[in-house]
Design a protein around this motif. Structure first.
Motif, short mmCIF file in Angstrom:
data_model
loop_
_atom_site.label_atom_id
_atom_site.label_comp_id
_atom_site.label_asym_id
_atom_site.label_seq_id
_atom_site.Cartn_x
_atom_site.Cartn_y
_atom_site.Cartn_z
N ILE A 121 0.86 -1.17 0.00
CA ILE A 121 0.00 0.00 0.00
C ILE A 121 0.90 1.23 0.00
N THR A 122 0.90 1.94 -1.10
CA THR A 122 1.81 3.07 -1.27
C THR A 122 1.21 4.39 -0.79
N GLU A 123 -0.11 4.42 -0.69
CA GLU A 123 -0.78 5.63 -0.19
C GLU A 123 -2.10 5.21 0.46
N GLU A 124 -2.26 5.52 1.74
CA GLU A 124 -3.46 5.14 2.47
C GLU A 124 -4.60 6.12 2.18
N GLY A 125 -5.76 5.57 1.87
CA GLY A 125 -6.94 6.40 1.70
C GLY A 125 -7.71 6.50 3.00
N ASP A 126 -8.64 7.43 3.05
CA ASP A 126 -9.41 7.60 4.28
C ASP A 126 -10.88 7.22 4.09
N ASN B 232 -8.81 0.89 1.26
CA ASN B 232 -9.81 1.91 1.52
C ASN B 232 -9.94 2.80 0.28
N VAL B 233 -11.10 3.39 0.11
CA VAL B 233 -11.27 4.33 -1.00
C VAL B 233 -10.23 5.45 -0.86
N GLY B 234 -9.56 5.74 -1.96
CA GLY B 234 -8.48 6.73 -1.97
C GLY B 234 -7.11 6.12 -1.86
N SER B 235 -7.03 4.82 -1.55
CA SER B 235 -5.73 4.15 -1.41
C SER B 235 -5.12 3.86 -2.78
N LYS B 236 -3.80 3.88 -2.79
CA LYS B 236 -3.03 3.42 -3.94
C LYS B 236 -2.17 2.25 -3.48
N ALA B 237 -1.97 1.28 -4.37
CA ALA B 237 -1.21 0.08 -3.99
C ALA B 237 -0.60 -0.57 -5.21
N THR B 238 0.38 -1.40 -4.95
CA THR B 238 0.95 -2.28 -5.97
C THR B 238 0.61 -3.71 -5.59
N LEU B 239 -0.02 -4.42 -6.51
CA LEU B 239 -0.37 -5.82 -6.32
C LEU B 239 0.57 -6.67 -7.16
N ILE B 240 1.26 -7.62 -6.54
CA ILE B 240 2.09 -8.59 -7.28
C ILE B 240 1.33 -9.90 -7.22
N PRO C 157 1.66 -18.02 -20.52
CA PRO C 157 1.23 -19.02 -19.54
C PRO C 157 1.98 -18.85 -18.22
N ASN C 158 1.26 -18.98 -17.12
CA ASN C 158 1.85 -18.93 -15.76
C ASN C 158 2.66 -17.65 -15.54
N GLU C 159 2.10 -16.53 -15.99
CA GLU C 159 2.80 -15.25 -15.88
C GLU C 159 2.42 -14.54 -14.58
N VAL C 160 3.44 -14.12 -13.81
CA VAL C 160 3.22 -13.29 -12.63
C VAL C 160 3.00 -11.85 -13.11
N LEU C 161 1.99 -11.17 -12.55
CA LEU C 161 1.64 -9.83 -13.00
C LEU C 161 1.77 -8.81 -11.88
N VAL C 162 2.03 -7.56 -12.27
CA VAL C 162 2.13 -6.45 -11.32
C VAL C 162 1.10 -5.40 -11.72
N PHE C 163 0.29 -4.97 -10.77
CA PHE C 163 -0.68 -3.92 -11.03
C PHE C 163 -0.49 -2.78 -10.03
N ASP C 164 -0.32 -1.57 -10.56
CA ASP C 164 -0.41 -0.38 -9.74
C ASP C 164 -1.86 0.07 -9.79
N VAL C 165 -2.53 0.13 -8.64
CA VAL C 165 -3.96 0.39 -8.61
C VAL C 165 -4.28 1.55 -7.68
N GLU C 166 -5.41 2.19 -7.95
CA GLU C 166 -5.96 3.22 -7.07
C GLU C 166 -7.45 2.97 -6.95
N LEU C 167 -7.93 2.79 -5.73
CA LEU C 167 -9.36 2.61 -5.51
C LEU C 167 -10.00 4.00 -5.45
N VAL C 168 -10.65 4.37 -6.55
CA VAL C 168 -11.17 5.72 -6.71
C VAL C 168 -12.49 5.90 -5.96
N GLY C 169 -13.35 4.87 -6.02
CA GLY C 169 -14.65 5.01 -5.39
C GLY C 169 -15.36 3.69 -5.22
#
Length: 312
Positions: free
Chosen positions: A198-203, A272-280, A298-310
């Motif tokens: 979690i790179t940025e905590e939302g409130d 939480n809404v407003g949070s930013k995170a990296t999911l591996i 096939p069998n690929e590990v993925l990385v997602f940078d995400v932000e829960l907007v709402g």
């Protein structure tokens, strides 16, 4: 179509076992399709509305094995003369041989794949390429027996997939830990094997199962290649821009309902809404052995940078 390479010696050994010392008998179906009978147990003939399972091996002119029932499973067929006649020469043979019969025939690629299996030819195959087909009629079933066989096959497939997923879990964990070490990332993990930062905590509130979430994201492979994003500027920077996606906006989906990969359902629910995170995300929580599209293998590990907007 699966392409499994085997050497010529293996093919010859199968023929020797099937034929023994007897010369194959040349026969023709009622539709005039020629084939060689390699072996016979004088078993039962198939009749209309029977179900049969057939061992199939297909070999091209370079002795490369294209399809092998040892790898992909038995071919099930309902014996319906009218429908099988439309599927051409191979199915003309299969509906007429008896249980225990082993045959060999040589047909064109278009006859086997385009007409018989109703699938396009691979890029390296021409319609007139010669395909040698070896087939054995294994079992005969009535409707109830065939349903029981299907259930047994489904259960075997589930068990096989579970074993493969368990084995892949250890492989993916090692890959992810190496990635974290090389990139000096300190990540938490869940019991399932998802790693996250979690790179940025939302409130705002955390989403509950069934609620619709809105998520901005950038999807990457472990080598850093971006394969998808909901953010227009990122798409343009990585040659992924598609005007059909205008206006670019956060992805919306009901969380916990299986509408996205498992790693997303689990990972977004941690925020939480407003949070930013990296999911591996390990492959078994992503697209598994099938992969997805041209970038995700096939069998690929993925990385997602995400932000829960709402959350709705």
């Amino acid at each position: 179509m699966m392409n499994f390479k085997r050497n010529t010696l293996l093919i010859l050994s199968i023929l020797i076992l099937a034929v023994g010392c007897n010369k194959p008998e040349k026969l023709s179906t009622t539709d005039g399709v020629e084939y060689y009978l390699l072996a016979s147990d004088n078993g039962e003939a198939f009749v209309q509305n029977d179900y049969g399972t057939f061992y199939i091996k297909m070999v091209d002119s370079n002795d490369s094995v294209l399809i092998d029932s040892d790898e992909v499973g038995m071919l099930p067929i309902k014996i319906d003369s009218a429908s099988l006649k439309k599927r051409g020469s191979l199915f003309s043979i299969l509906k007429e041989i008896k249980v225990g019969d082993s045959i060999r025939t040589t047909l064109s690629a278009s006859e086997v794949f385009t007409k018989g299996f109703r699938q396009p030819l691979s890029d390296d195959m021409q319609p007139n390429d010669r395909i040698t087909v070896f087939a054995t009629a294994k079992e005969k079933y009535d409707s109830a027996g065939f349903m029981a066989w299907q259930q047994e096959m489904r259960q075997e497939m589930i068990e096989k997939m579970q074993k493969e997923a368990e084995a892949q879990k250890g492989v993916d964990e090692d890959i992810i830990k190496q990635y974290l070490t090389e990139n000096n990332i300190n990540a938490d993990s869940t019991e399932s094997g998802l790693f996250y930062v979690i790179t940025e905590e939302g409130d705002g509130p955390k989403p509950e199962a069934g609620q619709t979430v809105q998520v901005n994201y950038v999807g990457k492979l472990l080598n850093g290649k971006v394969f998808d994003t909901s953010i227009k500027e990122v798409a343009q920077e990585n040659d992924l821009y598609d005007e059909r996606r205008e206006p670019y906006s956060p992805l919306e989906f009901p969380i916990g309902k299986g509408r996205v990969i498992k790693g997303w359902d689990e990972g977004i629910s941690l925020l939480n809404v407003g949070s930013k995170a990296t999911l591996i995300i390990p492959s078994y929580l992503a697209y598994g052995p099938r992969g997805a599209g041209g970038d995700i293998g096939p069998n690929e590990v993925l990385v997602f940078d995400v932000e829960l907007v709402g959350v709705k």
